[in-house]
Every structure is written in C-alpha cells, then in structure tokens.
Design a protein around this motif. Structure first.
Motif, mmCIF file in Angstrom:
data_model
loop_
_atom_site.group_PDB
_atom_site.id
_atom_site.type_symbol
_atom_site.label_atom_id
_atom_site.label_comp_id
_atom_site.label_asym_id
_atom_site.label_seq_id
_atom_site.Cartn_x
_atom_site.Cartn_y
_atom_site.Cartn_z
ATOM 1 N N PHE A 68 35.470 10.472 80.009
ATOM 2 C CA PHE A 68 34.267 11.275 80.150
ATOM 3 C C PHE A 68 34.428 12.318 81.243
ATOM 4 C CE2 PHE A 68 32.654 7.349 78.249
ATOM 5 C CZ PHE A 68 32.039 7.896 77.136
ATOM 6 N N GLN A 69 33.901 13.501 80.950
ATOM 7 C CA GLN A 69 33.920 14.602 81.904
ATOM 8 C C GLN A 69 32.541 14.677 82.534
ATOM 9 O OE1 GLN A 69 35.306 18.234 80.224
ATOM 10 N NE2 GLN A 69 34.262 19.502 81.717
ATOM 11 N N PRO A 70 32.449 14.614 83.848
ATOM 12 C CA PRO A 70 31.134 14.692 84.482
ATOM 13 C C PRO A 70 30.513 16.071 84.252
ATOM 14 C CG PRO A 70 32.879 14.337 86.122
ATOM 15 C CD PRO A 70 33.523 14.484 84.791
ATOM 16 N N SER A 71 29.363 16.072 83.606
ATOM 17 C CA SER A 71 28.649 17.327 83.356
ATOM 18 C C SER A 71 27.205 16.987 83.011
ATOM 19 C CB SER A 71 29.305 18.117 82.220
ATOM 20 O OG SER A 71 29.199 17.416 81.009
ATOM 21 N N PHE A 72 26.423 18.002 82.732
ATOM 22 C CA PHE A 72 25.014 17.807 82.398
ATOM 23 C C PHE A 72 24.862 17.072 81.069
ATOM 24 C CE2 PHE A 72 20.939 19.341 80.673
ATOM 25 C CZ PHE A 72 20.108 18.827 81.661
ATOM 26 N N THR A 73 25.737 17.373 80.122
ATOM 27 C CA THR A 73 25.735 16.683 78.831
ATOM 28 C C THR A 73 26.975 15.797 78.739
ATOM 29 O OG1 THR A 73 26.896 18.514 77.763
ATOM 30 C CG2 THR A 73 24.495 18.532 77.659
ATOM 31 N N LEU A 74 26.961 14.857 77.827
ATOM 32 C CA LEU A 74 28.081 13.924 77.667
ATOM 33 C C LEU A 74 29.241 14.640 76.980
ATOM 34 C CD1 LEU A 74 28.898 11.009 78.159
ATOM 35 C CD2 LEU A 74 27.995 10.459 75.915
ATOM 36 N N CYS A 75 30.349 14.792 77.683
ATOM 37 C CA CYS A 75 31.521 15.491 77.151
ATOM 38 C C CYS A 75 32.759 14.624 77.326
ATOM 39 C CB CYS A 75 31.749 16.809 77.888
ATOM 40 S SG CYS A 75 30.409 17.982 77.720
ATOM 41 N N SER A 76 33.721 14.838 76.432
ATOM 42 C CA SER A 76 34.992 14.141 76.526
ATOM 43 C C SER A 76 36.021 15.091 77.125
ATOM 44 C CB SER A 76 35.448 13.692 75.136
ATOM 45 O OG SER A 76 36.734 13.165 75.190
ATOM 46 N N ARG A 77 36.692 14.648 78.157
ATOM 47 C CA ARG A 77 37.684 15.487 78.824
ATOM 48 C C ARG A 77 38.897 15.740 77.933
ATOM 49 N NH1 ARG A 77 38.716 13.490 84.452
ATOM 50 N NH2 ARG A 77 36.913 14.773 84.861
ATOM 51 N N ASN A 78 39.250 14.767 77.092
ATOM 52 C CA ASN A 78 40.448 14.886 76.264
ATOM 53 C C ASN A 78 40.131 15.135 74.787
ATOM 54 O OD1 ASN A 78 39.347 12.330 76.170
ATOM 55 N ND2 ASN A 78 41.282 11.258 76.010
ATOM 56 N N GLY A 79 39.011 15.772 74.501
ATOM 57 C CA GLY A 79 38.651 16.121 73.126
ATOM 58 C C GLY A 79 38.132 14.920 72.350
ATOM 59 N N LEU A 80 37.992 15.081 71.064
ATOM 60 C CA LEU A 80 37.498 14.014 70.205
ATOM 61 C C LEU A 80 38.228 14.088 68.866
ATOM 62 C CD1 LEU A 80 35.383 11.740 70.269
ATOM 63 C CD2 LEU A 80 33.803 13.300 69.179
ATOM 64 N N PRO A 81 39.458 13.553 68.805
ATOM 65 C CA PRO A 81 40.218 13.615 67.557
ATOM 66 C C PRO A 81 39.647 12.655 66.515
ATOM 67 C CG PRO A 81 41.437 12.376 69.197
ATOM 68 C CD PRO A 81 40.197 12.897 69.870
ATOM 69 N N VAL A 82 39.174 13.217 65.412
ATOM 70 C CA VAL A 82 38.525 12.427 64.374
ATOM 71 C C VAL A 82 39.242 12.677 63.043
ATOM 72 C CG1 VAL A 82 36.378 12.071 63.098
ATOM 73 C CG2 VAL A 82 36.308 12.525 65.533
ATOM 74 N N TYR A 83 39.475 11.614 62.311
ATOM 75 C CA TYR A 83 40.008 11.722 60.950
ATOM 76 C C TYR A 83 38.860 11.532 59.982
ATOM 77 C CZ TYR A 83 44.655 11.127 62.968
ATOM 78 O OH TYR A 83 45.807 11.286 63.702
ATOM 79 N N ALA A 84 38.830 12.357 58.946
ATOM 80 C CA ALA A 84 37.801 12.242 57.906
ATOM 81 C C ALA A 84 38.478 11.963 56.578
ATOM 82 C CB ALA A 84 36.996 13.524 57.839
ATOM 83 N N LYS A 85 38.022 10.897 55.921
ATOM 84 C CA LYS A 85 38.587 10.525 54.621
ATOM 85 C C LYS A 85 37.438 10.516 53.618
ATOM 86 C CE LYS A 85 41.150 6.936 52.265
ATOM 87 N NZ LYS A 85 41.718 5.586 52.351
ATOM 88 N N LEU A 86 37.612 11.247 52.520
ATOM 89 C CA LEU A 86 36.592 11.327 51.490
ATOM 90 C C LEU A 86 36.349 9.957 50.888
ATOM 91 C CD1 LEU A 86 34.779 13.352 49.990
ATOM 92 C CD2 LEU A 86 36.615 13.632 48.327
ATOM 93 N N ARG A 87 35.079 9.563 50.828
ATOM 94 C CA ARG A 87 34.741 8.263 50.237
ATOM 95 C C ARG A 87 34.833 8.335 48.716
ATOM 96 N NH1 ARG A 87 29.977 5.289 53.492
ATOM 97 N NH2 ARG A 87 30.617 5.928 55.564
ATOM 98 N N LYS A 88 35.140 7.223 48.100
ATOM 99 C CA LYS A 88 35.143 7.162 46.636
ATOM 100 C C LYS A 88 33.719 7.044 46.154
ATOM 101 C CE LYS A 88 39.708 5.162 46.422
ATOM 102 N NZ LYS A 88 40.538 4.042 46.031
ATOM 103 N N GLN A 89 33.393 7.761 45.104
ATOM 104 C CA GLN A 89 32.024 7.765 44.581
ATOM 105 C C GLN A 89 31.699 6.517 43.826
ATOM 106 O OE1 GLN A 89 29.686 9.815 45.374
ATOM 107 N NE2 GLN A 89 30.907 11.369 46.383
#
Length: 70
Positions: free
Chosen positions: A49-70
């Motif tokens: 966490f990066q100290p700031s007014f809002t909640l921020c990540s110092r090292n980014g937020l790497p997210v993987y997105a996988k399409l769900r099966k219908q």
C-alpha cells in the motif's frame, strides 16, 4: 440577486442528477465485468500500500481476466 438563486439551484440539481447517473453507469459496468469474466491476481502478487488520501497500490495491480463459459 433574485435571478441568481434559481440559476444556482438549477445547476446544483443538474450536477446531482448527473453524479447519480455516473455512479449508476459505473456500477453497471463493474457488475457486467464481474459477470462475464473470472478475475484473479498474478500468482505470488502481494499488494504494497502507498500512503495517500485514497487506497493505492505502490506496485500496481496485475489482474488476469478469463472469459467465463456461458
């Protein structure tokens, strides 16, 4: 002065309606995203966490997105 007050109230009302619509659109977008995709963090990711007014990540937020099966 009497002409200025109705104009100010009208601008405040329009801004309030616009803000509500923007929040609704944001909620709908996020709900659609969570419904269509399985989201996960990069394996081994730890948030610093990066100290700031809002909640921020110092090292980014790497997210993987996988399409769900219908």
């Amino acid at each position: 002065m009497s002409l200025l007050l109705p104009l100010l109230l009208e601008s405040v009302l329009i801004e309030a309606v616009g803000e509500g619509l923007a929040m609704l659109e944001m909620s709908l977008t996020l709900a659609t995203l969570f419904k269509r995709y399985d989201l996960s963090f990069k394996p081994g990711f730890e948030m610093v966490f990066q100290p700031s007014f809002t909640l921020c990540s110092r090292n980014g937020l790497p997210v993987y997105a996988k399409l769900r099966k219908q």
